[in-house]
Scaffold this active site. Structure first.
Site, short mmCIF file in Angstrom:
data_model
loop_
_atom_site.label_atom_id
_atom_site.label_comp_id
_atom_site.label_asym_id
_atom_site.label_seq_id
_atom_site.Cartn_x
_atom_site.Cartn_y
_atom_site.Cartn_z
N LYS A 13 0.89 -1.24 -0.18
CA LYS A 13 0.09 0.03 -0.03
C LYS A 13 0.68 1.28 0.04
O LYS A 13 0.61 2.24 -0.92
CB LYS A 13 -0.79 0.14 1.26
CG LYS A 13 -2.18 -0.73 1.22
CD LYS A 13 -2.97 -0.25 2.29
CE LYS A 13 -2.43 -0.12 3.76
NZ LYS A 13 -2.07 -1.61 4.34
N ARG A 88 -10.28 2.10 7.38
CA ARG A 88 -9.78 0.64 7.79
C ARG A 88 -10.94 -0.16 8.49
O ARG A 88 -10.49 -0.97 8.86
CB ARG A 88 -8.38 0.81 8.68
CG ARG A 88 -7.44 0.06 8.11
CD ARG A 88 -6.08 0.40 9.04
NE ARG A 88 -4.99 -0.53 8.83
CZ ARG A 88 -3.85 -0.39 8.45
NH1 ARG A 88 -3.46 0.92 8.19
NH2 ARG A 88 -3.02 -1.17 8.16
N ARG A 127 11.13 -6.73 5.03
CA ARG A 127 11.26 -5.25 5.07
C ARG A 127 11.97 -4.89 6.08
O ARG A 127 12.31 -5.40 7.51
CB ARG A 127 9.90 -4.85 5.24
CG ARG A 127 9.78 -3.40 5.36
CD ARG A 127 8.44 -3.02 4.99
NE ARG A 127 7.21 -3.26 6.04
CZ ARG A 127 6.18 -2.74 5.85
NH1 ARG A 127 5.78 -2.09 5.01
NH2 ARG A 127 5.07 -3.13 6.88
N ARG A 160 10.65 -3.74 11.32
CA ARG A 160 9.51 -2.81 12.20
C ARG A 160 8.87 -3.72 13.20
O ARG A 160 8.65 -4.85 12.79
CB ARG A 160 8.48 -2.57 11.04
CG ARG A 160 8.00 -1.12 11.13
CD ARG A 160 7.07 -0.83 9.87
NE ARG A 160 5.61 -1.11 10.32
CZ ARG A 160 4.57 -0.95 9.10
NH1 ARG A 160 5.06 -0.38 8.28
NH2 ARG A 160 3.65 -1.42 9.54
N ARG A 171 -2.31 -8.54 12.57
CA ARG A 171 -2.68 -7.56 11.57
C ARG A 171 -3.42 -8.35 10.45
O ARG A 171 -4.65 -7.48 10.08
CB ARG A 171 -1.58 -6.68 10.86
CG ARG A 171 -0.87 -6.05 12.00
CD ARG A 171 0.55 -5.59 11.77
NE ARG A 171 0.53 -4.74 10.61
CZ ARG A 171 1.68 -4.87 9.85
NH1 ARG A 171 2.90 -5.42 10.11
NH2 ARG A 171 1.85 -4.21 8.46
P1 AMP Z 1 0.38 0.63 8.58
O1 AMP Z 1 1.71 1.13 8.28
O2 AMP Z 1 -0.51 1.21 7.38
O3 AMP Z 1 0.48 -1.09 8.30
O4 AMP Z 1 -0.29 0.71 9.93
C1 AMP Z 1 0.58 0.34 11.00
C2 AMP Z 1 -0.39 0.24 12.23
O5 AMP Z 1 -0.77 1.66 12.34
C3 AMP Z 1 -1.93 -0.68 12.25
O6 AMP Z 1 -1.34 -1.86 12.36
C4 AMP Z 1 -2.58 0.09 13.20
O7 AMP Z 1 -2.18 -0.28 14.43
C5 AMP Z 1 -2.42 1.60 13.08
N1 AMP Z 1 -3.10 2.22 12.04
C6 AMP Z 1 -2.72 2.59 10.83
N2 AMP Z 1 -4.04 2.95 10.19
C7 AMP Z 1 -5.15 2.94 11.08
C8 AMP Z 1 -6.35 3.17 10.94
N3 AMP Z 1 -7.08 3.61 10.06
N4 AMP Z 1 -7.14 3.03 12.05
C9 AMP Z 1 -6.60 2.46 13.13
N5 AMP Z 1 -5.38 2.27 13.55
C10 AMP Z 1 -4.53 2.51 12.30
#
Ligand code: AMP
Length: 215
Positions: A13, A88, A127, A160, A171
Site C-alpha cells: 500500500k 480501515r 522489510r 519494524r 494484523r
Molecule cells: P500500516 O503502516 O498502514 O501497516 O499501519 C500500522 C499500524 O498503525 C496498524 O497496524 C494500526 O495499529 C495503526 N493504524 C494505521 N491506520 C489505522 C487506522 N485507519 N485505524 C486504526 N489504526 C490504524
C-alpha cells in the site's frame, strides 16, 4: 480526486500510494506513518497509540478523527488527496463520508491491492526500516548498499516491530475482520478497483495507474 488504498499487510500500500501521489502531484496521507511518529512521543496519547500498534490492533477512532479532519481542512486538498491506511473499518468509512461532505468533497476511487498471504509474508519478513530517517528497504527486493545500514542517512536498519510474525498474524486477523467489509461497501458504490498486487512494484503500479487516471 480523492483516492483510498486498501490492502492486507504486505500488499505494498505505502509504496503504491507514494508512487500515485508523486505521479498525480497531490498530497498523501499515510495513517500508519503518522501514528508511528506520534507513538514515539512520550505523551499519554503517544503511549496509548504505541500499545495498539505494537499489538497489531486498530488505534481507537477518536485518536484518528481530528488527524484526518485537520488534513481535509488544509487548502492543498482542493487538488486531491491519496489516503494510505484510512479508512480501515466500516465505522471509519462512514465517519470519513461525513467529513468529506463537510468540506464538499467526495471519495472518487478505492484501490484494493490483492496479494496471496505467502507473498505478503515474504515481503514483510524482508522489510527493513531505518531507525533514524524511516527510509524503507527489503533484504531481497531493495537491499541497502551496506547490509543493515541506511544509504540515505547511515542509520541502523531494523525490522519494524509490528512486522514480527506474531504481530503480522494479528494484523491479518484485523484486516479480515474489520477492513475486509469495506470491499463490499465500496463495490456497491461502484468505486472499487481491484489490482493484482502480487507482482513487482513497477508492474503493479502500471496496472494501478491504468485504472486511476489523474490527468
Ligand atoms: P500500516 O503502516 O498502514 O501497516 O499501519 C500500522 C499500524 O498503525 C496498524 O497496524 C494500526 O495499529 C495503526 N493504524 C494505521 N491506520 C489505522 C487506522 N485507519 N485505524 C486504526 N489504526 C490504524
Amino acid at each position: 480526486m480523492i483516492v483510498v488504498l486498501v490492502g492486507p499487510p504486505g500488499s505494498g500500500k505505502s509504496t503504491q500510494a507514494e508512487l500515485l501521489a508523486a505521479r498525480c502531484g497531490i498530497p498523501l496521507v499515510e495513517m500508519g506513518e503518522i501514528l508511528r511518529d506520534l507513538s514515539t512521543q512520550e505523551t499519554p496519547e503517544g503511549r496509548e497509540i504505541k500499545r495498539y500498534i505494537d499489538r497489531g490492533l486498530l488505534v481507537p477512532e477518536q485518536v484518528l478523527n481530528h488527524l484526518i479532519a485537520e488534513r481535509l481542512q488544509r487548502g492543498n486538498v482542493r487538488r486531491g488527496l491519496i489516503l494510505d491506511g484510512f479508512p480501515r473499518s466500516v465505522s471509519q468509512a462512514l465517519t470519513f463520508d461525513r467529513m468529506l461532505r463537510d468540506v464538499r468533497q467526495k471519495l472518487d476511487a478505492v484501490v484494493l491491492l490483492e496479494v496471496p498471504e505467502n507473498v505478503a509474508a515474504e515481503r514483510l519478513s524482508g522489510r527493513r526500516t531505518c531507525s533514524r530517517c524511516g527510509a524503507s528497504y527489503h533484504t531481497q527486493f531493495a537491499p541497502p548498499t551496506r547490509p543493515e545500514i541506511c544509504d540515505r542517512c547511515g542509520g541502523m536498519l531494523q525490522l519494524r516491530p509490528d512486522d514480527h510474525p506474531d504481530v503480522v498474524r494479528a494484523r491479518q486477523r484485523v484486516f479480515a475482520r474489520d477492513t475486509a467489509p469495506l470491499i463490499a461497501l465500496y463495490e456497491e458504490r461502484g468505486i472499487l478497483h481491484r489490482v493484482d498486487a502480487s507482482r513487482g512494484v513497477e508492474d503493479v503500479f502500471r496496472t494501478l495507474s491504468a485504472q486511476i487516471r489523474c490527468d
